[in-house]
Scaffold this motif. Structure first.
Motif, PDB file in Angstrom:
ATOM      1  N   UNK A 196      34.652  49.572  35.159  1.00 49.00           N
ATOM      2  CA  UNK A 196      33.262  49.765  34.749  1.00 49.00           C
ATOM      3  C   UNK A 196      33.038  49.320  33.312  1.00 49.00           C
ATOM      4  N   UNK A 197      32.565  50.256  32.461  1.00 46.12           N
ATOM      5  CA  UNK A 197      32.311  49.917  31.064  1.00 46.12           C
ATOM      6  C   UNK A 197      33.491  50.264  30.175  1.00 46.12           C
ATOM      7  N   UNK A 198      34.683  50.370  30.775  1.00 41.72           N
ATOM      8  CA  UNK A 198      35.912  50.576  30.012  1.00 41.72           C
ATOM      9  C   UNK A 198      36.941  49.540  30.454  1.00 41.72           C
ATOM     10  N   UNK A 199      37.712  49.064  29.513  1.00 41.73           N
ATOM     11  CA  UNK A 199      38.748  48.088  29.838  1.00 41.73           C
ATOM     12  C   UNK A 199      39.757  48.013  28.706  1.00 41.73           C
TER      13      UNK A 199
ATOM     14  N   UNK B 131      24.716  44.607  30.397  1.00 42.22           N
ATOM     15  CA  UNK B 131      24.085  45.077  31.635  1.00 42.22           C
ATOM     16  C   UNK B 131      24.248  44.118  32.797  1.00 42.22           C
ATOM     17  N   UNK B 132      24.859  42.960  32.559  1.00 39.81           N
ATOM     18  CA  UNK B 132      24.923  41.936  33.592  1.00 39.81           C
ATOM     19  C   UNK B 132      26.039  42.218  34.598  1.00 39.81           C
ATOM     20  N   UNK B 133      25.770  41.916  35.865  1.00 39.94           N
ATOM     21  CA  UNK B 133      26.804  42.061  36.887  1.00 39.94           C
ATOM     22  C   UNK B 133      27.972  41.127  36.617  1.00 39.94           C
ATOM     23  N   UNK B 134      27.699  39.983  36.006  1.00 38.94           N
ATOM     24  CA  UNK B 134      28.770  39.031  35.684  1.00 38.94           C
ATOM     25  C   UNK B 134      29.228  39.185  34.236  1.00 38.94           C
TER      26      UNK B 134
ATOM     27  N   UNK C  28      46.777  43.393  21.596  1.00 39.74           N
ATOM     28  CA  UNK C  28      45.525  43.650  22.297  1.00 39.74           C
ATOM     29  C   UNK C  28      44.697  42.376  22.364  1.00 39.74           C
ATOM     30  N   UNK C  29      44.354  41.989  23.592  1.00 37.01           N
ATOM     31  CA  UNK C  29      43.423  40.873  23.781  1.00 37.01           C
ATOM     32  C   UNK C  29      41.991  41.377  23.681  1.00 37.01           C
ATOM     33  N   UNK C  30      41.624  42.327  24.538  1.00 33.83           N
ATOM     34  CA  UNK C  30      40.277  42.890  24.504  1.00 33.83           C
ATOM     35  C   UNK C  30      40.322  44.348  24.927  1.00 33.83           C
ATOM     36  N   UNK C  31      39.535  45.178  24.259  1.00 33.17           N
ATOM     37  CA  UNK C  31      39.256  46.517  24.760  1.00 33.17           C
ATOM     38  C   UNK C  31      37.746  46.695  24.788  1.00 33.17           C
ATOM     39  N   UNK C  32      37.282  47.435  25.786  1.00 30.19           N
ATOM     40  CA  UNK C  32      35.863  47.708  25.927  1.00 30.19           C
ATOM     41  C   UNK C  32      35.664  49.202  26.117  1.00 30.19           C
ATOM     42  N   UNK C  33      34.810  49.802  25.299  1.00 30.52           N
ATOM     43  CA  UNK C  33      34.390  51.192  25.447  1.00 30.52           C
ATOM     44  C   UNK C  33      32.871  51.203  25.380  1.00 30.52           C
ATOM     45  N   UNK C  34      32.234  51.457  26.535  1.00 25.96           N
ATOM     46  CA  UNK C  34      30.777  51.323  26.637  1.00 25.96           C
ATOM     47  C   UNK C  34      30.388  49.898  26.258  1.00 25.96           C
ATOM     48  N   UNK C  35      29.693  49.697  25.144  1.00 27.66           N
ATOM     49  CA  UNK C  35      29.372  48.321  24.768  1.00 27.66           C
ATOM     50  C   UNK C  35      30.205  47.840  23.579  1.00 27.66           C
TER      51      UNK C  35
ATOM     52  N   UNK D 206      38.036  33.665  39.417  1.00 31.23           N
ATOM     53  CA  UNK D 206      37.371  32.389  39.168  1.00 31.23           C
ATOM     54  C   UNK D 206      36.255  32.157  40.176  1.00 31.23           C
ATOM     55  N   UNK D 207      36.340  32.830  41.342  1.00 27.15           N
ATOM     56  CA  UNK D 207      35.324  32.684  42.376  1.00 27.15           C
ATOM     57  C   UNK D 207      34.325  33.835  42.379  1.00 27.15           C
ATOM     58  N   UNK D 208      34.790  35.052  42.100  1.00 22.27           N
ATOM     59  CA  UNK D 208      33.920  36.231  42.208  1.00 22.27           C
ATOM     60  C   UNK D 208      34.159  37.200  41.051  1.00 22.27           C
ATOM     61  N   UNK D 209      33.924  36.781  39.805  1.00 26.34           N
ATOM     62  CA  UNK D 209      34.166  37.686  38.666  1.00 26.34           C
ATOM     63  C   UNK D 209      33.254  38.902  38.677  1.00 26.34           C
ATOM     64  N   UNK D 210      32.112  38.824  39.387  1.00 28.35           N
ATOM     65  CA  UNK D 210      31.196  39.965  39.443  1.00 28.35           C
ATOM     66  C   UNK D 210      31.816  41.160  40.172  1.00 28.35           C
ATOM     67  N   UNK D 211      32.896  40.939  40.924  1.00 38.15           N
ATOM     68  CA  UNK D 211      33.538  42.055  41.606  1.00 38.15           C
ATOM     69  C   UNK D 211      34.090  43.083  40.615  1.00 38.15           C
ATOM     70  N   UNK D 212      34.359  42.654  39.385  1.00 35.87           N
ATOM     71  CA  UNK D 212      34.864  43.598  38.381  1.00 35.87           C
ATOM     72  C   UNK D 212      33.833  44.659  38.023  1.00 35.87           C
ATOM     73  N   UNK D 213      32.575  44.439  38.393  1.00 39.11           N
ATOM     74  CA  UNK D 213      31.544  45.450  38.155  1.00 39.11           C
ATOM     75  C   UNK D 213      31.603  46.571  39.182  1.00 39.11           C
ATOM     76  N   UNK D 214      32.349  46.378  40.264  1.00 35.93           N
ATOM     77  CA  UNK D 214      32.483  47.398  41.298  1.00 35.93           C
ATOM     78  C   UNK D 214      33.461  48.483  40.844  1.00 35.93           C
TER      79      UNK D 214
END
Length: 376
Positions: free
Chosen positions: A308-311, A258-261, A175-182, A25-33
């Motif tokens: 990264x781009x997988x989840x 492409x966004x960090x957030x 399944x709530x969400x899956x991400x593969x690339x975009x 809730x404070x730093x969601x952009x950390x998930x881009x690391x």
């Protein structure tokens, strides 16, 4: 083999030796690391009162969790079957169903998921585990043997490590969400019965309604024209029951992908999952806050990993969570609920909550049995 001090498993990945915890809730952009990050999000997170956290571990492998070791299930010391209590009695739950039907009559909602939380005392006195906390490894093994689930998960970071603790064990089928690339996808479940023959028109109408809600959620972060329902009203068999399952897919908009957030945008667009909230979502959440006396916590939230781009993130249903109360005391909790529409029968909805809880709570209890909290 003795379980590691801190560990997480989900979707074929095992992580050990926690490094840090991030408040999303404070730093969601950390998930881009670099990850993977193992995520647990409370139902009440993002604009409400709940937590959204992610843990990073020193070691991550593709493989079986420690729960798969021979004999691991034998180490589970669950509460007595008669110790479970429920946040809503049958009378109160049926009254809540009637209240939702009145909201539907008034036109403020079309569907609301109404849940209750089962609780049982479970002390932190196991000499075999870190800080005496209940053995999450053993419960994971017991659920894997007695109630295998496509999105089974566990995250256990005990207290005293200098990192925000967590204890969650889930046998989620959804399944709530899956991400593969975009490519972003969701698999909402709505409609439950002991057998496929027991699924009703109400179940099918409810699934279509929630699938449309999920489609609208994904459209908020996906390229126009890419969101589609690729499966509708599929019947899935799970231990002791069947579900109606649909699938919605889309492609993230370039500015989101492409966004960090990116994950802040995706989570805020889609959370909490539509299948465990209702439609319209904002109005349904208001009704839930009025009717449910106990926060859901990780139940009906999200659990999984982001890398990264997988989840892959599951809806936190069929989920146990343990919390310490004082030095040696603790409480094990489990949530169960049902989707309420105008066509709902209050007693039938109560029985659906019993059906969803009975097998899993029995597995987690000393002495087993059907839903031990049904009458309290």
């Amino acid at each position: 083999m003795r379980a590691p001090t801190s560990w997480a498993s989900f979707a074929g990945r095992l992580a050990t030796d926690v490094v840090e915890c991030v408040d999303l809730t404070e730093a969601p952009e950390r998930l881009a690391e670099p990850g993977p990050w193992f995520v647990v999000v409370d139902f009440e997170a993002f604009g409400r009162s709940g937590r959204a956290r992610a843990w990073r571990f020193a070691h991550v492998t593709d493989g079986k969790p420690p729960a798969c070791d021979d004999g691991a299930a034998d180490g589970w010391r669950g509460p007595a079957a008669g110790d479970w209590t429920t946040s809503m009695s049958q009378e109160r739950y049926e009254a809540a169903v009637d209240a939702v039907r009145q909201h539907i009559r008034d036109g403020s909602v079309y569907q609301v998921n109404v849940c209750r939380v089962l609780s049982a005392p479970l002390p932190a006195d196991d000499p075999r585990t870190p800080a005496g906390e209940p053995d999450a490894t053993a419960l994971s093994a017991r659920l894997a043997a007695g109630n295998p689930a496509p999105y089974a998960a566990a995250v256990h970071v005990p207290g005293g490590l200098g990192v925000d603790p967590v204890w969650v064990v889930s046998a989620s089928p959804e399944l709530y969400l899956s991400l593969q690339n975009d490519g972003l996808a969701s698999g909402p479940i709505k409609g439950t019965a002991p057998t496929a023959a027991g699924l009703t028109g109400k179940d099918r109408a409810e699934n279509v309604m929630i699938t449309d809600l999920v489609r609208n959620d994904l459209q908020r972060v996906c390229r126009p024209g890419t969101v589609a329902v690729t499966e509708l009203l599929g019947v899935e068999e799970h231990p002791g029951l069947v579900h109606l399952v649909s699938r919605v897919e889309g492609a993230l908009a370039p500015g989101v992908a492409s966004a960090a957030d990116r994950w802040a945008r995706v989570l805020r667009a889609t959370f909490p999952p539509g299948s465990v909230s209702g439609a319209p979502k904002s109005s349904a959440l208001s009704v839930i806050d009025d009717l449910e006396p106990t926060p859901r916590g990780p139940y009906c939230g999200a659990v999984g990993w982001v890398d990264g781009d997988r989840a892959e993130l599951a809806v936190g249903i069929r989920t146990f969570w343990w919390e310490r109360h004082g030095a040696d005391d603790g409480v094990l909790r489990f949530g169960t609920g049902a989707g309420i529409t105008w066509g709902s029968d209050p007693r039938a909805e109560w029985r659906e909550t019993e059906l969803k809880a009975s097998r899993l709570v029995g597995l987690a209890s000393h002495g087993g049995g059907d839903d031990p909290a049904a009458d309290r």
